[in-house]
Write a protein that holds these residues in place. Structure first.
Motif, short mmCIF file in Angstrom:
data_model
loop_
_atom_site.label_atom_id
_atom_site.label_comp_id
_atom_site.label_asym_id
_atom_site.label_seq_id
_atom_site.Cartn_x
_atom_site.Cartn_y
_atom_site.Cartn_z
N ARG A 149 0.82 -1.22 0.00
CA ARG A 149 0.00 0.00 0.00
C ARG A 149 0.85 1.26 0.00
O ARG A 149 0.66 2.16 -0.81
N MET A 150 1.79 1.36 0.93
CA MET A 150 2.50 2.62 1.13
C MET A 150 3.78 2.74 0.30
O MET A 150 4.22 3.84 0.02
N ILE A 151 4.38 1.61 -0.06
CA ILE A 151 5.62 1.69 -0.83
C ILE A 151 5.34 1.49 -2.32
O ILE A 151 5.74 2.30 -3.15
N GLU A 152 4.61 0.43 -2.64
CA GLU A 152 4.31 0.19 -4.06
C GLU A 152 3.16 1.07 -4.56
O GLU A 152 3.03 1.29 -5.75
N GLY A 153 2.32 1.53 -3.63
CA GLY A 153 1.24 2.46 -4.00
C GLY A 153 -0.04 1.82 -4.51
O GLY A 153 -0.85 2.48 -5.15
N TYR A 154 -0.24 0.55 -4.21
CA TYR A 154 -1.50 -0.09 -4.60
C TYR A 154 -2.61 0.43 -3.70
O TYR A 154 -2.39 0.83 -2.57
N SER A 155 -3.82 0.40 -4.25
CA SER A 155 -4.97 0.81 -3.44
C SER A 155 -5.21 -0.27 -2.38
O SER A 155 -4.66 -1.38 -2.47
N THR A 156 -6.06 0.06 -1.42
CA THR A 156 -6.34 -0.93 -0.37
C THR A 156 -7.04 -2.15 -0.97
O THR A 156 -6.78 -3.29 -0.56
N LYS A 157 -7.89 -1.92 -1.97
CA LYS A 157 -8.59 -3.04 -2.63
C LYS A 157 -7.59 -3.93 -3.38
O LYS A 157 -7.65 -5.16 -3.27
N ASP B 13 -6.53 5.58 4.51
CA ASP B 13 -6.71 4.40 3.65
C ASP B 13 -8.16 4.03 3.41
O ASP B 13 -8.43 3.17 2.57
N GLU B 14 -9.06 4.64 4.14
CA GLU B 14 -10.47 4.29 4.00
C GLU B 14 -11.28 5.49 3.58
O GLU B 14 -10.91 6.63 3.85
N LYS B 15 -12.42 5.20 2.99
CA LYS B 15 -13.37 6.26 2.68
C LYS B 15 -14.24 6.43 3.93
O LYS B 15 -14.99 5.54 4.30
N LEU B 16 -14.09 7.57 4.59
CA LEU B 16 -14.90 7.81 5.80
C LEU B 16 -16.32 8.21 5.39
O LEU B 16 -16.53 8.71 4.29
N ALA B 46 5.29 9.72 3.45
CA ALA B 46 6.16 10.28 2.40
C ALA B 46 7.51 9.55 2.39
O ALA B 46 8.04 9.22 1.32
N LEU B 47 8.03 9.25 3.57
CA LEU B 47 9.29 8.49 3.66
C LEU B 47 9.13 7.14 2.97
O LEU B 47 10.01 6.68 2.22
N LEU B 48 8.02 6.49 3.24
CA LEU B 48 7.78 5.16 2.67
C LEU B 48 7.57 5.22 1.17
O LEU B 48 8.09 4.38 0.43
#
Lengths: 191, 129
Positions: A149-157, B13-16, B46-48
């Motif tokens: 999610r955070m490194i490769e940038g895929y969506s949560t789905k 990460d979620e749609k609230l 941002a670091l990640l």
């Protein structure tokens, strides 16, 4: 053309080019395979090194990703991004490698903090190393969602699909991992 | 505050829901601690997202060498398999020709070597026991 339609066109064009390259490789064109490897090695590196750290094992697993892909290339029909196809292989092999490991790679939190505080200046600070060490603090099930999610940038789905997990599980792990990473990286981000 | 922290975490990460979004927006405007927490999360992310490791130099060459080896091994195995198959087929063909030349026919009995045997032969063999 609208932005979304244009984006879809560009994405489909990328899929088509990848599929053409794969067809060439299947016809015996090793040069085309070299092009594919060079094109996607960084994406695979992000997943494998993110999961296993900068180690010889990561190098071996990285190679295995492409070899497995080579063996199963006939199954790739161009209906998804080749990068995602490779990432799926990479994350599975990385998780298998972690299962096999006898000892955890992660040190404890105090070790990471000590190492951070021993860095003298920002110039000497290797951010990549800091992130790597922080990732190793996470259990594999949390590390995998962070990497995708955070490194490769895929969506949560997409992350849930790649890991074959329910979306709720992915969201929960992301939230917890994020909280832990914030604590681990606190010194880095507050300068 | 913990509940707001959880909401803030989830917002990345979620749609609230609309209600949750409004709740978070209000909390952020009134709560400097929460704003600081949001900034920290943004900096971590941002670091990640900037994390860009690479394999050691020459990785692609090593992969190609490994696949070449795989192809070679696969070719060797296929070559051995072909030899085995053709060798076996040749042996079976030779056997069939031999049976035909001996018995003048290729039948199940001739293959088993019992084409010359009749009931009298069997009775004679049994009576000798």
């Amino acid at each position: 053309m609208s932005n979304n339609a244009n984006d879809r066109k560009i994405v489909k064009e990328v899929y088509r080019k990848d599929f053409e390259l794969v067809k060439k490789v299947l016809q015996g064109d090793q040069f085309a395979f070299g092009v594919l490897v060079r094109q996607y090695q960084l994406q695979v590196a992000k997943t494998v090194i993110g999961m296993l750290g900068k180690t010889q094992e990561a190098e071996d697993v990285g190679q295995e990703v492409f070899i497995r892909f080579y063996r199963s290339m006939k199954q790739y029909n161009g209906d998804s991004a080749l990068g995602t196809y490779l990432t799926r292989i990479a994350i599975n092999l990385s998780l298998n490698a972690l299962k096999k490991q006898k000892n955890k790679q992660a040190g404890d939190l105090t070790t990471v903090e000590y190492q951070l505080s021993s860095e003298n200046t920002a110039a000497q600070h290797d951010t990549k190393e800091v992130v790597q060490k922080a990732l190793q603090q996470l259990e594999p099930e949390f590390r995998s969602v962070v990497v995708l999610r955070m490194i490769e940038g895929y969506s949560t789905k997409e992350t849930a699909e790649l890991l074959k997990l329910p979306l709720g599980t992915v969201l929960s792990r992301l939230s917890r991992a994020q909280t832990k990473l914030k604590e681990i990286l606190k010194k880095e981000i507050t300068h | 505050m913990e509940k707001l922290s959880q909401l803030l975490n989830r917002s990345f990460d979620e749609k609230l829901t609309n209600k949750e979004e409004q709740q978070l927006e209000t909390a952020l405007s009134n709560n400097p601690g929460l704003r600081k927490e949001k900034q920290e999360i943004e900096e971590v992310r941002a670091l990640l997202s900037d994390y860009n490791p690479a394999f050691e130099e020459g990785f692609a060459k090593r992969v190609l060498a490994a696949t070449d080896q795989y192809i070679q091994n696969g070719d060797n195995l296929f070559y051995l398999f072909k030899r085995f198959v053709f060798g076996s087929a040749a042996a079976i063909a030779a056997l069939l020709v031999s049976v035909y030349l001996t018995d003048g026919a290729i039948s199940f009995d001739s293959l088993l070597g019992i084409s010359d045997i009749n009931s009298d032969t069997i009775l004679l063999a049994l009576s000798n026991f």
